[in-house]
Write a protein that holds these residues in place. Sequence first.
Motif, PDB file in Angstrom:
ATOM      1  N   ILE A  91       0.863  -1.121   0.062  1.00 50.65           N
ATOM      2  CA  ILE A  91      -0.171  -0.020   0.042  1.00 50.65           C
ATOM      3  C   ILE A  91       0.827   1.312   0.234  1.00 50.65           C
ATOM      4  N   ALA A  92       0.557   1.989  -0.885  1.00 54.19           N
ATOM      5  CA  ALA A  92       1.359   3.374  -1.081  1.00 54.19           C
ATOM      6  C   ALA A  92       0.147   4.396  -0.386  1.00 54.19           C
ATOM      7  N   LEU A  93       0.928   5.092   0.666  1.00 52.20           N
ATOM      8  CA  LEU A  93       0.044   6.170   1.277  1.00 52.20           C
ATOM      9  C   LEU A  93       0.423   7.569   1.155  1.00 52.20           C
ATOM     10  N   LEU A  94      -0.220   8.419   0.320  1.00 48.93           N
ATOM     11  CA  LEU A  94       0.041   9.635   0.140  1.00 48.93           C
ATOM     12  C   LEU A  94       0.253  10.538   1.604  1.00 48.93           C
ATOM     13  N   GLU A  95       1.187  11.280   1.423  1.00 50.50           N
ATOM     14  CA  GLU A  95       1.521  12.105   2.712  1.00 50.50           C
ATOM     15  C   GLU A  95       0.566  13.460   2.936  1.00 50.50           C
ATOM     16  N   ASP A  96       0.202  13.864   1.780  1.00 52.14           N
ATOM     17  CA  ASP A  96      -0.528  15.145   1.746  1.00 52.14           C
ATOM     18  C   ASP A  96      -1.970  15.271   1.814  1.00 52.14           C
ATOM     19  N   PRO A  97      -2.662  15.326   3.105  1.00 48.53           N
ATOM     20  CA  PRO A  97      -4.078  15.180   3.254  1.00 48.53           C
ATOM     21  C   PRO A  97      -4.868  16.178   2.146  1.00 48.53           C
ATOM     22  N   ASP A  98      -4.250  17.272   1.869  1.00 50.04           N
ATOM     23  CA  ASP A  98      -4.762  18.483   1.346  1.00 50.04           C
ATOM     24  C   ASP A  98      -4.787  18.179  -0.213  1.00 50.04           C
ATOM     25  N   LEU A  99      -4.262  17.125  -0.631  1.00 52.78           N
ATOM     26  CA  LEU A  99      -4.466  16.930  -2.227  1.00 52.78           C
ATOM     27  C   LEU A  99      -5.740  17.140  -2.775  1.00 52.78           C
ATOM     28  N   ASP A 100      -6.046  17.842  -4.039  1.00 55.43           N
ATOM     29  CA  ASP A 100      -7.349  17.656  -4.445  1.00 55.43           C
ATOM     30  C   ASP A 100      -7.339  16.384  -5.158  1.00 55.43           C
ATOM     31  N   ILE A 107      -1.084  11.088  -9.084  1.00 54.44           N
ATOM     32  CA  ILE A 107      -0.114  10.550  -8.375  1.00 54.44           C
ATOM     33  C   ILE A 107      -0.295   9.105  -8.112  1.00 54.44           C
ATOM     34  N   ALA A 108      -1.453   8.712  -7.918  1.00 58.42           N
ATOM     35  CA  ALA A 108      -1.748   7.329  -7.695  1.00 58.42           C
ATOM     36  C   ALA A 108      -1.573   6.313  -8.975  1.00 58.42           C
ATOM     37  N   ASP A 109      -1.872   6.967 -10.053  1.00 53.68           N
ATOM     38  CA  ASP A 109      -1.857   6.313 -11.233  1.00 53.68           C
ATOM     39  C   ASP A 109      -0.357   6.139 -11.545  1.00 53.68           C
ATOM     40  N   ALA A 110       0.634   7.258 -11.293  1.00 49.98           N
ATOM     41  CA  ALA A 110       2.048   7.288 -11.529  1.00 49.98           C
ATOM     42  C   ALA A 110       2.501   6.127 -10.631  1.00 49.98           C
ATOM     43  N   LEU A 111       2.220   6.024  -9.325  1.00 48.59           N
ATOM     44  CA  LEU A 111       2.506   4.963  -8.452  1.00 48.59           C
ATOM     45  C   LEU A 111       2.312   3.718  -9.033  1.00 48.59           C
ATOM     46  N   LEU A 112       0.937   3.376  -9.315  1.00 52.17           N
ATOM     47  CA  LEU A 112       0.731   2.081  -9.578  1.00 52.17           C
ATOM     48  C   LEU A 112       1.249   1.599 -10.987  1.00 52.17           C
ATOM     49  N   ARG A 113       1.872   2.678 -12.003  1.00 55.34           N
ATOM     50  CA  ARG A 113       2.432   2.058 -13.065  1.00 55.34           C
ATOM     51  C   ARG A 113       4.004   1.952 -13.157  1.00 55.34           C
ATOM     52  N   THR A 114       4.569   2.738 -12.010  1.00 59.46           N
ATOM     53  CA  THR A 114       5.907   2.747 -11.856  1.00 59.46           C
ATOM     54  C   THR A 114       6.454   1.715 -10.712  1.00 59.46           C
ATOM     55  N   GLN A 115       5.636   1.487  -9.710  1.00 58.85           N
ATOM     56  CA  GLN A 115       5.930   0.712  -8.542  1.00 58.85           C
ATOM     57  C   GLN A 115       5.205  -0.628  -8.734  1.00 58.85           C
ATOM     58  N   PRO A 116       5.708  -1.761  -9.199  1.00 56.41           N
ATOM     59  CA  PRO A 116       5.130  -3.037  -9.111  1.00 56.41           C
ATOM     60  C   PRO A 116       4.626  -3.503  -7.851  1.00 56.41           C
ATOM     61  N   ASN A 117       5.379  -3.294  -6.930  1.00 56.54           N
ATOM     62  CA  ASN A 117       4.782  -3.785  -5.497  1.00 56.54           C
ATOM     63  C   ASN A 117       3.695  -3.036  -5.043  1.00 56.54           C
ATOM     64  N   VAL A 118       3.257  -2.002  -5.491  1.00 57.47           N
ATOM     65  CA  VAL A 118       2.421  -1.348  -5.050  1.00 57.47           C
ATOM     66  C   VAL A 118       0.988  -1.737  -5.557  1.00 57.47           C
ATOM     67  N   LYS A 119      -0.150  -2.127  -4.828  1.00 56.79           N
ATOM     68  CA  LYS A 119      -1.480  -2.501  -5.495  1.00 56.79           C
ATOM     69  C   LYS A 119      -2.690  -1.646  -4.921  1.00 56.79           C
ATOM     70  N   THR A 120      -2.373  -0.835  -3.808  1.00 57.80           N
ATOM     71  CA  THR A 120      -3.341   0.244  -3.380  1.00 57.80           C
ATOM     72  C   THR A 120      -2.775   1.538  -3.143  1.00 57.80           C
ATOM     73  N   VAL A 121      -3.396   2.428  -3.438  1.00 62.50           N
ATOM     74  CA  VAL A 121      -2.896   3.762  -3.044  1.00 62.50           C
ATOM     75  C   VAL A 121      -3.902   4.411  -2.162  1.00 62.50           C
ATOM     76  N   LEU A 122      -3.684   4.987  -0.847  1.00 63.47           N
ATOM     77  CA  LEU A 122      -4.405   5.500  -0.067  1.00 63.47           C
ATOM     78  C   LEU A 122      -4.104   7.071   0.315  1.00 63.47           C
ATOM     79  N   LYS A 123      -5.386   7.836   0.575  1.00 69.27           N
ATOM     80  CA  LYS A 123      -4.862   9.101   1.048  1.00 69.27           C
ATOM     81  C   LYS A 123      -5.477   9.486   2.383  1.00 69.27           C
ATOM     82  N   PRO A 124      -4.963  10.093   3.481  1.00 66.01           N
ATOM     83  CA  PRO A 124      -5.427  10.126   4.755  1.00 66.01           C
ATOM     84  C   PRO A 124      -6.368  11.294   4.590  1.00 66.01           C
ATOM     85  N   LEU A 125      -7.408  10.904   5.292  1.00 67.88           N
ATOM     86  CA  LEU A 125      -8.626  11.939   5.388  1.00 67.88           C
ATOM     87  C   LEU A 125      -8.602  12.752   6.775  1.00 67.88           C
ATOM     88  N   THR A 126      -7.741  12.052   7.811  1.00 67.86           N
ATOM     89  CA  THR A 126      -7.703  12.622   9.088  1.00 67.86           C
ATOM     90  C   THR A 126      -6.228  12.663   9.493  1.00 67.86           C
TER      91      THR A 126
END
Length: 336
Positions: A91-100, A107-126
């Motif tokens: 799981i890739a966890l985005l660090e900026d909670p204010d991303l639109d 960013i999630a699309d770029a991570l999934l395309r370039t990081q084969p070990n990443v299957k999920t991308v999360l954004k913190p809400l709190t």
Amino acid sequence: MKRQCVKVPKKKGEPVRKMLLELEILDNSVKINADETFLYLPLTREPAPDELKSFLEGAELTECDFELQEKKPVPEDLLGFSPAYEVIGDIALLEDPDLDTQKASRIADALLRTQPNVKTVLKPLTPVIGEFRVREFEVVAGEPRTETIHREYGCRYKVDLVRAYFTPRLSTERSRILSWVKEGDTVVDMFAGVGPYSILIAKSKKPSKVRAIDKNPEAVRYLRENIILNSVKNIEAIEGDAREEAKKFAGTADHVIMNLPHNAFEFLDSAVLLTKPGGIIHYYGITPEDDLFESSIELIKAAAEKAGRKIEVLEKRVVRSYAPHQYNICIEAKVI
């Protein structure tokens, strides 16, 4: 091509590699070399003397020939900027909670395309909130889940990020604490979470006993799963308040780990109670840059004096930057 490098025994290679990455001096433009006994880790520059102290035990600086690394695409190549994220398991966890939404999706699309070990991308809400220090997340892309298995120093940790706190950023710190523990020691981990300190120690150091305490029932459930997952026997998972559990195990601990940096000071009386004469408290705090250690040391001293004991500060160090002008620190204090 020749490069200055760190020559390190293979069994110590991964911790040293991670330290070099954290110092941003590992040269990723060439392939790491190895022979039957050693790894040769290429450097972008010569380490400073204080940096050498952090990783050079059992290693040495030398020069070696290296082959150029075949360049693989990275998120920056697709985005034009470096996204802030950390990877926990797959799981890739985005660090900026204010991303639109649009930027987070890019960013999630770029991570999934370039990081084969990443299957999920999360954004913190709190932010990290509540007694159990957990967060809420939004699945931005990939598989719709928050549970994963994170691998670190030969251990595996199953965790659900919405149910229990976990960060890979303390992996080097967990390895450092390991170096303090001797075979036959008794260790109490007052805020164990899913077990990254406790299981690593139990698996690597042959302690007499590791008591892993946490108040969060979900964290303890995963802790118990992780004990089985890592086939460790000399560890006890305890669901409960560290203050109450300290009364049951008073005076038994050679090491007390207090990795609850925002609130550990509230539990210092219990930590002193747990510690046997000559035992060591590993105290974590969040402190301002103009008072990194002194106020925390005074709090530890006061708790010891309240119990009719004294402390000797063995080591104090900055673990990492936490926020502007705020630092995560650790103090090793022997109770005497």
